[in-house]
Design a protein around this motif. Structure first.
Motif, PDB file in Angstrom:
ATOM      1  N   GLY A   1     100.954  68.759  40.390  1.00  0.00           N
ATOM      2  CA  GLY A   1     101.933  67.890  41.038  1.00  0.00           C
ATOM      3  C   GLY A   1     101.287  66.781  41.862  1.00  0.00           C
ATOM      4  N   ILE A   2     100.006  66.503  41.609  1.00  0.00           N
ATOM      5  CA  ILE A   2      99.303  65.469  42.379  1.00  0.00           C
ATOM      6  C   ILE A   2      99.296  64.166  41.583  1.00  0.00           C
TER       7      ILE A   2
ATOM      8  N   ASP B   1      91.620  64.986  44.936  1.00  0.00           N
ATOM      9  CA  ASP B   1      92.666  65.829  45.529  1.00  0.00           C
ATOM     10  C   ASP B   1      92.475  66.086  47.007  1.00  0.00           C
ATOM     11  N   ARG B   2      91.536  65.408  47.639  1.00  0.00           N
ATOM     12  CA  ARG B   2      91.382  65.585  49.086  1.00  0.00           C
ATOM     13  C   ARG B   2      90.558  64.455  49.706  1.00  0.00           C
ATOM     14  N   LEU B   3      90.708  64.357  51.005  1.00  0.00           N
ATOM     15  CA  LEU B   3      89.934  63.378  51.770  1.00  0.00           C
ATOM     16  C   LEU B   3      89.260  64.137  52.903  1.00  0.00           C
ATOM     17  N   GLN B   4      87.953  64.066  52.933  1.00  0.00           N
ATOM     18  CA  GLN B   4      87.202  64.740  53.989  1.00  0.00           C
ATOM     19  C   GLN B   4      86.619  63.661  54.898  1.00  0.00           C
ATOM     20  N   ILE B   5      87.100  63.663  56.138  1.00  0.00           N
ATOM     21  CA  ILE B   5      86.695  62.601  57.070  1.00  0.00           C
ATOM     22  C   ILE B   5      85.610  63.134  57.990  1.00  0.00           C
TER      23      ILE B   5
ATOM     24  N   VAL C   1      90.016  67.376  57.384  1.00  0.00           N
ATOM     25  CA  VAL C   1      90.221  67.517  55.946  1.00  0.00           C
ATOM     26  C   VAL C   1      91.703  67.366  55.605  1.00  0.00           C
ATOM     27  N   LEU C   2      91.983  66.434  54.707  1.00  0.00           N
ATOM     28  CA  LEU C   2      93.343  66.225  54.204  1.00  0.00           C
ATOM     29  C   LEU C   2      93.370  66.667  52.753  1.00  0.00           C
ATOM     30  N   THR C   3      94.444  67.347  52.379  1.00  0.00           N
ATOM     31  CA  THR C   3      94.523  67.887  51.030  1.00  0.00           C
ATOM     32  C   THR C   3      95.810  67.422  50.350  1.00  0.00           C
ATOM     33  N   ALA C   4      95.659  66.986  49.114  1.00  0.00           N
ATOM     34  CA  ALA C   4      96.843  66.560  48.347  1.00  0.00           C
ATOM     35  C   ALA C   4      97.655  67.786  47.964  1.00  0.00           C
ATOM     36  N   SER C   5      98.959  67.638  47.992  1.00  0.00           N
ATOM     37  CA  SER C   5      99.793  68.751  47.565  1.00  0.00           C
ATOM     38  C   SER C   5     101.102  68.164  47.084  1.00  0.00           C
ATOM     39  N   ALA C   6     101.951  69.032  46.576  1.00  0.00           N
ATOM     40  CA  ALA C   6     103.230  68.553  46.081  1.00  0.00           C
ATOM     41  C   ALA C   6     104.259  68.479  47.215  1.00  0.00           C
ATOM     42  N   ASP C   7     103.844  68.726  48.481  1.00  0.00           N
ATOM     43  CA  ASP C   7     104.762  68.633  49.634  1.00  0.00           C
ATOM     44  C   ASP C   7     105.439  67.265  49.657  1.00  0.00           C
ATOM     45  N   ALA C   8     106.714  67.249  49.979  1.00  0.00           N
ATOM     46  CA  ALA C   8     107.433  65.970  50.026  1.00  0.00           C
ATOM     47  C   ALA C   8     106.947  65.128  51.205  1.00  0.00           C
ATOM     48  N   VAL C   9     106.701  65.789  52.335  1.00  0.00           N
ATOM     49  CA  VAL C   9     106.281  65.081  53.539  1.00  0.00           C
ATOM     50  C   VAL C   9     104.934  65.660  53.983  1.00  0.00           C
ATOM     51  N   PRO C  10     103.953  64.800  54.268  1.00  0.00           N
ATOM     52  CA  PRO C  10     102.659  65.341  54.711  1.00  0.00           C
ATOM     53  C   PRO C  10     102.801  66.081  56.037  1.00  0.00           C
ATOM     54  N   ARG C  11     102.101  67.196  56.173  1.00  0.00           N
ATOM     55  CA  ARG C  11     102.262  68.022  57.370  1.00  0.00           C
ATOM     56  C   ARG C  11     100.918  68.405  57.952  1.00  0.00           C
TER      57      ARG C  11
ATOM     58  N   MET D   1      98.873  63.080  51.962  1.00  0.00           N
ATOM     59  CA  MET D   1      98.153  64.360  52.053  1.00  0.00           C
ATOM     60  C   MET D   1      98.480  65.078  53.359  1.00  0.00           C
ATOM     61  N   SER D   2      98.307  66.401  53.347  1.00  0.00           N
ATOM     62  CA  SER D   2      98.524  67.204  54.544  1.00  0.00           C
ATOM     63  C   SER D   2      97.190  67.569  55.183  1.00  0.00           C
ATOM     64  N   LEU D   3      97.236  67.769  56.500  1.00  0.00           N
ATOM     65  CA  LEU D   3      96.022  68.150  57.223  1.00  0.00           C
ATOM     66  C   LEU D   3      95.773  69.641  57.050  1.00  0.00           C
ATOM     67  N   THR D   4      94.586  69.992  56.546  1.00  0.00           N
ATOM     68  CA  THR D   4      94.305  71.415  56.330  1.00  0.00           C
ATOM     69  C   THR D   4      93.117  71.916  57.157  1.00  0.00           C
TER      70      THR D   4
END
Ligand code: FES
Ligand SMILES: [Fe+2]
Length: 368
Positions: free
Chosen positions: A243-244, A273-277, A296-306, A157-160
Motif C-alpha cells: 500500500g506504499i 519505504d522510510r526516511l532515517q534522519i 525514523v519515519l516509516t511509510a505505511s498505508a495509514d491515512a494520516v501520518p502519526r 510517513m509516520s514516526l516510528t
C-alpha cells in the motif's frame, strides 16, 4: 585561518559557530505531524539557544525564541506540548500567536512585550526555523535537496523512532562519519553483503550534497554484481503490495539509499519505504561533546501520518544505536582525542570524502 582540526576542538571556533552559523542557517526542528493542529507546540535546542514552534489558534505556524520577555526565564521545558505558554517564574502567559495574554498585577507595568518571533516554514513534512531575517526562503535554501526529497513523500510517513544520544565528540565528527562511505568496508564489514560501497556516487550541490548508495546487493569487494532492472521491478511490486505509493521514485531510487546532506548538520537517509534522519547538534559549552539525534519515519498505508513512539534520551555511556552506529561512535571518540594531538597535521581527504571537504569550504566562507 584556524586549522581544520581546531574547528573540532576549540572554544573560539565553537563561539564563531554560535554567532555566525546556527543563527544564519535553516535548521530542522521536527516533524509537521507534531504541530499539525492548532494549539500544538514543540521545543528545539541548538547549542546555547532554545526555540519554540507552535501552531496558533488561527492555524498559523509560528516560531519564537524560548525566552520570557519579562526577565529572561526559559518559557517552556517540554519537548512537545499544547496550549498557551506560562512562564514558571512570575506566571506571565503567552498565546501561541506570541502575544502576551495575561500576567499577575498587570497594572504595575507600562510595557507589554510579546515573544520574539523567528522565521519558520514547512517542507516535505518537516518543520524548519531560521533566526536570520536576511537568509533566503527555505525552498531557495534547500535548492536541489527538495526535489531529491519530495518523491519519497515523507509527509505521508509516520514516526516510528526518535532518539537522542549525547556524544563525546564535536557535532561535525558524527556528521563526517555519515558523510563518507570510505570506512564501510573497514569498520562495518557486515554491511558489505547488502551495500555496494564500490558503486557509491557523491554529488556536491554546495552547501548541500548527496550520496547515492546501492543497497540490497553485495559489495563488488565481495564479488557482488550491480543490480539488474528486475530488482527494481520486484521492489516496485513488493512496496505497492504494502500500500506504499512509490510512483514518484525512479528504478534506481527503489534499490538505493539516497543520503541527502543538508548544510550544516542534517542528513536525510532516503529509502523507498522510510526516511532515517540524522541530526548532529552542538553542546552549549564544550566543543568535544555533542548530540546525535536519529528520527525514523516509516511509510505505511495509514491515512494520516502519526507519531507512534515517544522520544528517548539515551545514556551517554551505556546508550546504543545499534552495532553500526556504535562502531562509528567508537571511531569518532578516538578521532576527537586525536585532533588535539600536536602531531596531527589536519585531515588528508580523498575523493570519497568530498562532502567533508565541501562542508569545510563552506564553513571557511561563512566563518573565516
Ligand atoms: S521571567 Fe517570565 S514571568 Fe518573569
Ligand atoms: Fe559508519
Amino acid at each position: 585561518m584556524m586549522s581544520l582540526a581546531a574547528r573540532y576542538t576549540s572554544t573560539d571556533w565553537m563561539r564563531r559557530e554560535q554567532e555566525g552559523l546556527w543563527p544564519r542557517a535553516w535548521l530542522l526542528v521536527g516533524l509537521s505531524l507534531d504541530v499539525a493542529r492548532p494549539g500544538q507546540r514543540m521545543r528545539f535546542d541548538i547549542g546555547t539557544e532554545s526555540l519554540i514552534v507552535a501552531r496558533d489558534a488561527a492555524g498559523v505556524l509560528r516560531a519564537f525564541f524560548n525566552v520570557c520577555p519579562h526577565r529572561g526565564h526559559r518559557l517552556c521545558s517540554e519537548r512537545l506540548g499544547h496550549g498557551r505558554l506560562r512562564c514558571p517564574y512570575h506566571h506571565w502567559q503567552f498565546a501561541l500567536s506570541g502575544k502576551l495574554h495575561a500576567r499577575p498585577d498587570s497594572d504595575h507595568f507600562t510595557a507589554r512585550p510579546d515573544l520574539t518571533p523567528i522565521r519558520c516554514a514547512e517542507a516535505a513534512g518537516l518543520v524548519w526555523v531560521c533566526m536570520d531575517a536576511q537568509a533566503p526562503p527555505l525552498v531557495e535554501w534547500l535548492g536541489p535537496v527538495l526535489s531529491w526529497l519530495l518523491p519519497y513523500q515523507a509527509e505521508a510517513m509516520s514516526l516510528t523512532d526518535e532518539v537522542t544520544l549525547p556524544t563525546a565528540a564535536n557535532w561535525k565528527l558524527t556528521l563526517d562519519a555519515n558523510n563518507e562511505h570510505y570506512h564501510l568496508h573497514t569498520i562495518h564489514p557486515q554491511l558489505l553483503d547488502m551495500i555496494d560501497d564500490t558503486a557509491v556516487t557523491t554529488e556536491r550541490a554546495s552547501p548541500h550534497g548527496r550520496m547515492c548508495v546501492p543497497v540490497g546487493v553485495a559489495s563488488q569487494r565481495r564479488g557482488g554484481e550491480p543490480a539488474g532492472p528486475e530488482r527494481s521491478a520486484a521492489q516496485r511490486i513488493r512496496l505497492k503490495g504494502q500500500g506504499i505509493d512509490v510512483s514518484g521514485l525512479s528504478d534506481a531510487q527503489l534499490v538505493e539509499n539516497q543520503m541527502l546532506y543538508v548544510f550544516p548538520n542534517l542528513q536525510l537517509n532516503c529509502y523507498p519505504d522510510r526516511l532515517q534522519i540524522f541530526r548532529h547538534r552542538p553542546h552549549a559549552s564544550d566543543p568535544a561533546r555533542g548530540y546525535f539525534d536519529r528520527i525514523v519515519l516509516t511509510a505505511s498505508a495509514d491515512a494520516v501520518p502519526r507519531r507512534k513512539t515517544r522520544h528517548r534520551l539515551l545514556d551517554a555511556k551505556t546508550g546504543s544505536l545499534g552495532a553500526v552506529i556504535d562502531a562509528d561512535l567508537v571511531a569518532v571518540r578516538s578521532v576527537q582525542r586525536g585532533l588535539s594531538s600536536r602531531g596531527f597535521q589536519g585531515p588528508c581527504l580523498g575523493a570519497s570524502e568530498s562532502l567533508i571537504a565541501m562542508m569545510h569550504d563552506v564553513l571557511t566562507e561563512w566563518l573565516g
